[in-house]
Scaffold this motif. Structure first.
Motif, PDB file in Angstrom:
ATOM      1  N   ASN A 189      -0.573  17.874  20.382  1.00  0.00           N
ATOM      2  CA  ASN A 189       0.345  17.296  19.545  1.00  0.00           C
ATOM      3  C   ASN A 189       0.558  17.806  18.282  1.00  0.00           C
ATOM      4  O   ASN A 189       1.423  17.612  17.612  1.00  0.00           O
ATOM      5  N   GLN A 190      -0.171  19.007  18.195  1.00  0.00           N
ATOM      6  CA  GLN A 190      -0.206  19.590  16.647  1.00  0.00           C
ATOM      7  C   GLN A 190       0.216  20.863  17.093  1.00  0.00           C
ATOM      8  O   GLN A 190      -0.028  21.783  15.893  1.00  0.00           O
ATOM      9  N   ALA A 191       0.722  21.382  18.239  1.00  0.00           N
ATOM     10  CA  ALA A 191       1.068  22.845  18.592  1.00  0.00           C
ATOM     11  C   ALA A 191       2.148  23.283  17.541  1.00  0.00           C
ATOM     12  O   ALA A 191       3.126  22.543  17.298  1.00  0.00           O
ATOM     13  N   ARG A 192       1.893  24.621  16.926  1.00  0.00           N
ATOM     14  CA  ARG A 192       2.876  25.121  16.246  1.00  0.00           C
ATOM     15  C   ARG A 192       3.174  26.639  16.586  1.00  0.00           C
ATOM     16  O   ARG A 192       2.463  27.201  17.395  1.00  0.00           O
ATOM     17  N   PRO A 193       4.471  27.060  16.602  1.00  0.00           N
ATOM     18  CA  PRO A 193       4.723  28.469  16.834  1.00  0.00           C
ATOM     19  C   PRO A 193       3.891  29.444  16.362  1.00  0.00           C
ATOM     20  O   PRO A 193       3.198  29.211  15.256  1.00  0.00           O
ATOM     21  N   GLY A 194       3.403  30.522  17.321  1.00  0.00           N
ATOM     22  CA  GLY A 194       2.368  31.127  17.087  1.00  0.00           C
ATOM     23  C   GLY A 194       1.027  30.664  17.798  1.00  0.00           C
ATOM     24  O   GLY A 194       0.001  31.716  17.693  1.00  0.00           O
ATOM     25  N   ASP A 195       0.866  29.603  18.184  1.00  0.00           N
ATOM     26  CA  ASP A 195      -0.339  29.234  18.881  1.00  0.00           C
ATOM     27  C   ASP A 195      -0.513  29.394  20.464  1.00  0.00           C
ATOM     28  O   ASP A 195       0.579  29.787  20.852  1.00  0.00           O
ATOM     29  N   VAL A 196      -1.561  29.604  21.006  1.00  0.00           N
ATOM     30  CA  VAL A 196      -1.732  29.689  22.247  1.00  0.00           C
ATOM     31  C   VAL A 196      -1.825  28.640  22.986  1.00  0.00           C
ATOM     32  O   VAL A 196      -2.730  27.571  22.601  1.00  0.00           O
ATOM     33  N   LEU A 197      -1.142  28.490  24.110  1.00  0.00           N
ATOM     34  CA  LEU A 197      -1.183  27.375  25.035  1.00  0.00           C
ATOM     35  C   LEU A 197      -1.513  27.515  26.385  1.00  0.00           C
ATOM     36  O   LEU A 197      -1.484  28.664  26.805  1.00  0.00           O
ATOM     37  N   LEU A 198      -2.530  26.937  26.782  1.00  0.00           N
ATOM     38  CA  LEU A 198      -3.001  26.713  28.046  1.00  0.00           C
ATOM     39  C   LEU A 198      -2.633  26.041  28.995  1.00  0.00           C
ATOM     40  O   LEU A 198      -2.505  24.705  28.582  1.00  0.00           O
ATOM     41  N   PHE A 199      -2.133  26.380  30.310  1.00  0.00           N
ATOM     42  CA  PHE A 199      -1.626  25.342  31.391  1.00  0.00           C
ATOM     43  C   PHE A 199      -2.570  25.173  32.656  1.00  0.00           C
ATOM     44  O   PHE A 199      -3.208  26.257  33.044  1.00  0.00           O
ATOM     45  N   ARG A 200      -2.171  24.182  33.433  1.00  0.00           N
ATOM     46  CA  ARG A 200      -2.808  24.066  34.693  1.00  0.00           C
ATOM     47  C   ARG A 200      -1.763  23.842  35.749  1.00  0.00           C
ATOM     48  O   ARG A 200      -1.324  22.769  35.687  1.00  0.00           O
ATOM     49  N   PRO A 201      -1.432  24.919  36.130  1.00  0.00           N
ATOM     50  CA  PRO A 201      -0.116  24.931  36.999  1.00  0.00           C
ATOM     51  C   PRO A 201      -0.290  24.004  38.316  1.00  0.00           C
ATOM     52  O   PRO A 201       0.660  23.240  38.877  1.00  0.00           O
ATOM     53  N   GLN A 202      -1.561  23.892  38.759  1.00  0.00           N
ATOM     54  CA  GLN A 202      -1.696  23.006  39.893  1.00  0.00           C
ATOM     55  C   GLN A 202      -2.750  21.929  39.555  1.00  0.00           C
ATOM     56  O   GLN A 202      -3.720  22.086  38.783  1.00  0.00           O
ATOM     57  N   ALA A 203      -2.313  20.696  39.848  1.00  0.00           N
ATOM     58  CA  ALA A 203      -3.327  19.419  39.422  1.00  0.00           C
ATOM     59  C   ALA A 203      -4.525  19.661  40.255  1.00  0.00           C
ATOM     60  O   ALA A 203      -4.769  20.227  41.375  1.00  0.00           O
ATOM     61  N   ASN A 204      -5.635  19.373  39.692  1.00  0.00           N
ATOM     62  CA  ASN A 204      -7.008  19.352  40.008  1.00  0.00           C
ATOM     63  C   ASN A 204      -7.419  20.778  40.194  1.00  0.00           C
ATOM     64  O   ASN A 204      -8.455  20.986  40.989  1.00  0.00           O
ATOM     65  N   ALA A 205      -6.722  21.780  39.506  1.00  0.00           N
ATOM     66  CA  ALA A 205      -7.333  23.101  39.405  1.00  0.00           C
ATOM     67  C   ALA A 205      -7.541  23.541  37.959  1.00  0.00           C
ATOM     68  O   ALA A 205      -6.812  22.927  36.934  1.00  0.00           O
ATOM     69  N   PRO A 206      -8.357  24.403  37.869  1.00  0.00           N
ATOM     70  CA  PRO A 206      -8.405  25.001  36.406  1.00  0.00           C
ATOM     71  C   PRO A 206      -7.314  25.564  35.745  1.00  0.00           C
ATOM     72  O   PRO A 206      -6.314  25.925  36.605  1.00  0.00           O
ATOM     73  N   ALA A 207      -7.231  25.470  34.387  1.00  0.00           N
ATOM     74  CA  ALA A 207      -6.346  26.104  33.577  1.00  0.00           C
ATOM     75  C   ALA A 207      -6.039  27.552  34.203  1.00  0.00           C
ATOM     76  O   ALA A 207      -7.284  28.342  34.202  1.00  0.00           O
ATOM     77  N   LYS A 208      -5.059  27.951  34.298  1.00  0.00           N
ATOM     78  CA  LYS A 208      -5.024  29.615  34.898  1.00  0.00           C
ATOM     79  C   LYS A 208      -3.868  30.170  34.181  1.00  0.00           C
ATOM     80  O   LYS A 208      -3.741  31.275  34.592  1.00  0.00           O
ATOM     81  N   HIS A 209      -3.018  29.446  33.406  1.00  0.00           N
ATOM     82  CA  HIS A 209      -2.049  30.302  32.693  1.00  0.00           C
ATOM     83  C   HIS A 209      -1.776  30.074  31.126  1.00  0.00           C
ATOM     84  O   HIS A 209      -2.344  28.923  30.901  1.00  0.00           O
ATOM     85  N   CYS A 210      -1.546  31.185  30.501  1.00  0.00           N
ATOM     86  CA  CYS A 210      -1.378  31.233  29.141  1.00  0.00           C
ATOM     87  C   CYS A 210      -0.151  31.437  28.616  1.00  0.00           C
ATOM     88  O   CYS A 210       0.443  32.142  29.157  1.00  0.00           O
ATOM     89  N   ALA A 211       0.331  31.188  27.198  1.00  0.00           N
ATOM     90  CA  ALA A 211       1.419  31.511  26.706  1.00  0.00           C
ATOM     91  C   ALA A 211       1.418  31.276  25.002  1.00  0.00           C
ATOM     92  O   ALA A 211       0.344  30.602  24.573  1.00  0.00           O
TER      93      ALA A 211
END
Length: 147
Positions: free
Chosen positions: A84-106
């Motif tokens: 909840n403290q993400a700011r422009p320039g931060d790296v975000l990690l996503f879990r595209p599929q439920a119950n799977a590891p994080a595998k996408h970043c932006a």
């Protein structure tokens, strides 16, 4: 350098990769990259050499291994902050599929956009939609980034 200046540098560098074609495992501005390749390219622009060698990985690495490789690696080299403290320039990690590891970043471009590369597309700045927000796992700052 102030935190504002560094965030501006991160965003300028990330945006300079826009329209770089998607190419799995690559990290070459204007030639090809995947989501991790974009973050690696921004790292090199800020810090020079990457902190560790990247092993080869297949498009389905997360599904086959089930390990949180991306998340654990990010925790080694980046500074985690609450989502909840993400700011422009931060790296975000996503879990595209439920119950799977994080595998996408932006990289957060604006409070409502992400800069990223994904399969079949060029690097783009797109909406940080509810679909992405539901899959957000972690937020990180580059190591010398300050608030």
């Amino acid at each position: 350098m102030t935190g504002f200046d560094q965030r501006a540098m991160i965003l300028a560098e990330a945006r300079s990769w826009i329209q770089t074609p998607y190419l799995h495992q690559a990290s070459n501005k204007g030639i090809g990259c995947d989501c991790l390749g974009l973050v690696r390219g921004v790292w090199r622009a800020l810090h020079g050499a990457e902190p560790e060698a990247l092993p080869p990985y297949s498009p389905d690495w997360a599904e086959r291994h089930g390990a949180e490789i991306l998340l654990l690696t990010a925790r080694r080299w980046l500074r985690e902050v609450p989502t909840n403290q993400a700011r422009p320039g931060d790296v975000l990690l996503f879990r595209p599929q439920a119950n799977a590891p994080a595998k996408h970043c932006a990289i957060l471009g604006r409070p409502d956009t992400i800069i990223h590369a994904y399969w079949g597309k060029a690097v783009a700045e797109t909406s940080l939609s509810k679909w992405w927000l539901r899959r957000l796992v972690a937020v990180f700052q580059f190591p010398s980034q300050v608030n």
